[in-house]
Design a protein around this motif. Sequence first.
Motif, PDB file in Angstrom:
ATOM      1  N   THR A  28       0.868  -1.375   0.150  1.00  0.00           N
ATOM      2  CA  THR A  28      -0.082   0.029  -0.102  1.00  0.00           C
ATOM      3  C   THR A  28       0.868   1.368   0.097  1.00  0.00           C
ATOM      4  OG1 THR A  28      -1.949  -1.062   1.158  1.00  0.00           O
ATOM      5  CG2 THR A  28      -1.716   1.037   1.387  1.00  0.00           C
ATOM      6  N   TYR A  29       1.838   1.176   0.820  1.00  0.00           N
ATOM      7  CA  TYR A  29       2.844   2.518   0.936  1.00  0.00           C
ATOM      8  C   TYR A  29       3.605   2.470  -0.410  1.00  0.00           C
ATOM      9  CZ  TYR A  29       1.967   3.824   5.634  1.00  0.00           C
ATOM     10  OH  TYR A  29       1.348   3.995   6.919  1.00  0.00           O
ATOM     11  N   PHE A  30       4.022   1.393  -0.974  1.00  0.00           N
ATOM     12  CA  PHE A  30       4.893   1.545  -2.425  1.00  0.00           C
ATOM     13  C   PHE A  30       3.920   2.107  -3.348  1.00  0.00           C
ATOM     14  CE2 PHE A  30       5.665  -0.687  -6.280  1.00  0.00           C
ATOM     15  CZ  PHE A  30       6.894  -0.262  -6.519  1.00  0.00           C
ATOM     16  N   VAL A  31       2.508   1.697  -3.541  1.00  0.00           N
ATOM     17  CA  VAL A  31       1.585   2.311  -4.318  1.00  0.00           C
ATOM     18  C   VAL A  31       1.528   3.701  -4.078  1.00  0.00           C
ATOM     19  CG1 VAL A  31      -0.506   2.008  -5.662  1.00  0.00           C
ATOM     20  CG2 VAL A  31       0.767  -0.004  -4.836  1.00  0.00           C
ATOM     21  N   ARG A  32       1.300   4.101  -3.008  1.00  0.00           N
ATOM     22  CA  ARG A  32       1.022   5.428  -2.721  1.00  0.00           C
ATOM     23  C   ARG A  32       2.203   6.109  -2.981  1.00  0.00           C
ATOM     24  NH1 ARG A  32      -0.670   4.333   3.734  1.00  0.00           N
ATOM     25  NH2 ARG A  32      -2.889   4.286   3.334  1.00  0.00           N
ATOM     26  N   GLY A  33       3.579   5.679  -2.988  1.00  0.00           N
ATOM     27  CA  GLY A  33       4.734   6.354  -3.303  1.00  0.00           C
ATOM     28  C   GLY A  33       4.753   6.571  -4.925  1.00  0.00           C
ATOM     29  N   ILE A  34       4.053   5.476  -5.779  1.00  0.00           N
ATOM     30  CA  ILE A  34       3.952   5.450  -7.239  1.00  0.00           C
ATOM     31  C   ILE A  34       3.398   6.500  -7.684  1.00  0.00           C
ATOM     32  CG2 ILE A  34       3.667   4.051  -9.174  1.00  0.00           C
ATOM     33  CD1 ILE A  34       6.405   3.342  -8.063  1.00  0.00           C
ATOM     34  N   SER A  35       1.914   6.429  -6.869  1.00  0.00           N
ATOM     35  CA  SER A  35       0.824   7.568  -7.237  1.00  0.00           C
ATOM     36  C   SER A  35       1.597   8.969  -7.092  1.00  0.00           C
ATOM     37  CB  SER A  35      -0.208   7.212  -6.437  1.00  0.00           C
ATOM     38  OG  SER A  35      -0.732   6.297  -6.488  1.00  0.00           O
ATOM     39  N   VAL A  36       2.307   9.340  -6.201  1.00  0.00           N
ATOM     40  CA  VAL A  36       2.757  10.664  -6.005  1.00  0.00           C
ATOM     41  C   VAL A  36       4.070  10.899  -7.073  1.00  0.00           C
ATOM     42  CG1 VAL A  36       4.165  12.034  -4.414  1.00  0.00           C
ATOM     43  CG2 VAL A  36       2.199  10.705  -3.554  1.00  0.00           C
ATOM     44  N   LEU A  37       4.726   9.944  -7.324  1.00  0.00           N
ATOM     45  CA  LEU A  37       5.925  10.131  -8.258  1.00  0.00           C
ATOM     46  C   LEU A  37       5.318  10.252  -9.688  1.00  0.00           C
ATOM     47  CD1 LEU A  37       8.981   9.743  -8.810  1.00  0.00           C
ATOM     48  CD2 LEU A  37       8.360   7.483  -9.112  1.00  0.00           C
ATOM     49  N   MET A  38       3.942   9.670 -10.101  1.00  0.00           N
ATOM     50  CA  MET A  38       3.489  10.186 -11.373  1.00  0.00           C
ATOM     51  C   MET A  38       3.245  11.625 -11.488  1.00  0.00           C
ATOM     52  SD  MET A  38       2.998   7.515 -13.174  1.00  0.00           S
ATOM     53  CE  MET A  38       1.777   8.017 -14.225  1.00  0.00           C
ATOM     54  N   ILE A  39       3.066  12.184 -10.598  1.00  0.00           N
ATOM     55  CA  ILE A  39       2.827  13.807 -10.508  1.00  0.00           C
ATOM     56  C   ILE A  39       4.155  14.349 -11.285  1.00  0.00           C
ATOM     57  CG2 ILE A  39       2.501  15.807  -9.629  1.00  0.00           C
ATOM     58  CD1 ILE A  39       1.035  14.354  -7.366  1.00  0.00           C
ATOM     59  N   PRO A  40       5.279  14.355 -10.646  1.00  0.00           N
ATOM     60  CA  PRO A  40       6.368  14.887 -11.712  1.00  0.00           C
ATOM     61  C   PRO A  40       6.586  14.273 -13.177  1.00  0.00           C
ATOM     62  CG  PRO A  40       7.060  13.779  -9.640  1.00  0.00           C
ATOM     63  CD  PRO A  40       5.785  13.824  -9.588  1.00  0.00           C
ATOM     64  N   ILE A  41       6.215  12.815 -13.128  1.00  0.00           N
ATOM     65  CA  ILE A  41       6.723  12.119 -14.545  1.00  0.00           C
ATOM     66  C   ILE A  41       5.620  12.787 -15.347  1.00  0.00           C
ATOM     67  CG2 ILE A  41       6.329  10.087 -15.767  1.00  0.00           C
ATOM     68  CD1 ILE A  41       7.383   8.592 -13.253  1.00  0.00           C
ATOM     69  N   ALA A  42       4.522  12.958 -15.028  1.00  0.00           N
ATOM     70  CA  ALA A  42       3.328  13.653 -15.719  1.00  0.00           C
ATOM     71  C   ALA A  42       3.485  14.884 -16.068  1.00  0.00           C
ATOM     72  CB  ALA A  42       1.956  13.444 -15.257  1.00  0.00           C
ATOM     73  N   ALA A  43       4.274  15.487 -15.520  1.00  0.00           N
ATOM     74  CA  ALA A  43       4.686  17.078 -15.899  1.00  0.00           C
ATOM     75  C   ALA A  43       5.744  17.161 -16.859  1.00  0.00           C
ATOM     76  CB  ALA A  43       5.020  17.830 -14.534  1.00  0.00           C
ATOM     77  N   THR A  44       6.200  15.972 -17.274  1.00  0.00           N
ATOM     78  CA  THR A  44       7.480  16.135 -18.136  1.00  0.00           C
ATOM     79  C   THR A  44       7.256  15.526 -19.516  1.00  0.00           C
ATOM     80  OG1 THR A  44       8.391  14.178 -17.369  1.00  0.00           O
ATOM     81  CG2 THR A  44       9.080  16.200 -16.343  1.00  0.00           C
ATOM     82  N   VAL A  45       5.899  15.065 -19.778  1.00  0.00           N
ATOM     83  CA  VAL A  45       5.282  14.373 -21.032  1.00  0.00           C
ATOM     84  C   VAL A  45       4.242  15.151 -21.592  1.00  0.00           C
ATOM     85  CG1 VAL A  45       6.262  12.235 -20.176  1.00  0.00           C
ATOM     86  CG2 VAL A  45       3.770  12.981 -19.977  1.00  0.00           C
ATOM     87  N   PRO A  46       4.161  15.113 -22.992  1.00  0.00           N
ATOM     88  CA  PRO A  46       3.074  15.878 -23.857  1.00  0.00           C
ATOM     89  C   PRO A  46       1.731  15.798 -22.975  1.00  0.00           C
ATOM     90  CG  PRO A  46       4.518  14.522 -25.312  1.00  0.00           C
ATOM     91  CD  PRO A  46       4.929  14.091 -23.875  1.00  0.00           C
TER      92      PRO A  46
END
Length: 337
Positions: free
Chosen positions: A261-279
């Motif tokens: 659960t904590y790992f998936v929470r971390g992935i969900s947060v990490l997706m924010i900066p990743i999504a800010a660098t793609v079209p």
Amino acid sequence: MLGRLGGRWLRPPAVLQPEARGPHFAPAATGGARRSALPAWAVASVSAVDPGGAGGWYEALAASAPVHGAEEMLLAAHGVTGLPWWGSILFTTVALRGAVTLPLAAYQHYILAKVDNLQPEIQNIAQHLNHEVAIRAKQLGWSKRVARFTYLKNMQRLVSELYIRDNCHPFKATVLVWIQLPMWIFMSVALRNFSTGATHSEAGFSVQEQLATGGVLWFPDLTALDSTWILPICIGAINLIIVEIVALQKIRMSRFQTGVTYFVRGISVLMIPIAATVPSSLVLYWLCSSFMGLSQNLLLRSPRFRQFCRIPLTKGDSDTPYKDLFAAFYAKYISRK
């Protein structure tokens, strides 16, 4: 029960199968007719290359048949519906999630419900097998290690036989992952191909040029980044809501489940900066896909929908799942002192 188990626990059991988010998009260089709105470091080559050459794994993936199939599907949806590109992306995402992943998710819940209903029988078998192993260990002078090993091996076999009998092996519940994740990757790479290079053209205009004017609201250019970060933050928020809904459903979680659960929470947060660098075209697809995932999760809690899908009733089912979910959320995050 003793008679059924007696004399069978020396046979080697069948080994249980183990149960089973976004890809890291490698940079590539634009080949489009117009200058890309992306920064140079974020642009990737979308031309077909030799998979064994220096182009790398991403270029091979971008030129693969599944990705070309996803591109053709997007072009067909755009041509048939006549929608602007932002609408075509939403339409395709909703259609795929509704026609492919929703039935698979219902099947997953069907399998898990049958497995859950087997737990009382499994516990009963475990008690009787433990008793028989204890008796035989005392008769033959087995060590605790040998007795434990014998119990576990035969318990696995007997449980596997129950799964075969009811046709509900937990591994079948993972089919959703094996379909949804590749589909997510292929669609994402297809949209990145469109956004970073002129791989297709319609009426003299490349798809990249059409995407540049195919957005809406604060992201009119779907080939550019979302400088406001609104879309990326929405993706992270929706994914976190999905994680919390799943976590609230479980009264007691093991250490492993808590860690996941904590790992998936971390992935969900990490997706924010990743999504800010793609079209923005990719981010729009990810956002729509996550929203459909949240809707699908809530829909599969509806007693009427579960009955429609013939999902067996389980001990943990509730007649008021949404009320219970809100009560659990309130107790955990609002009323907690």
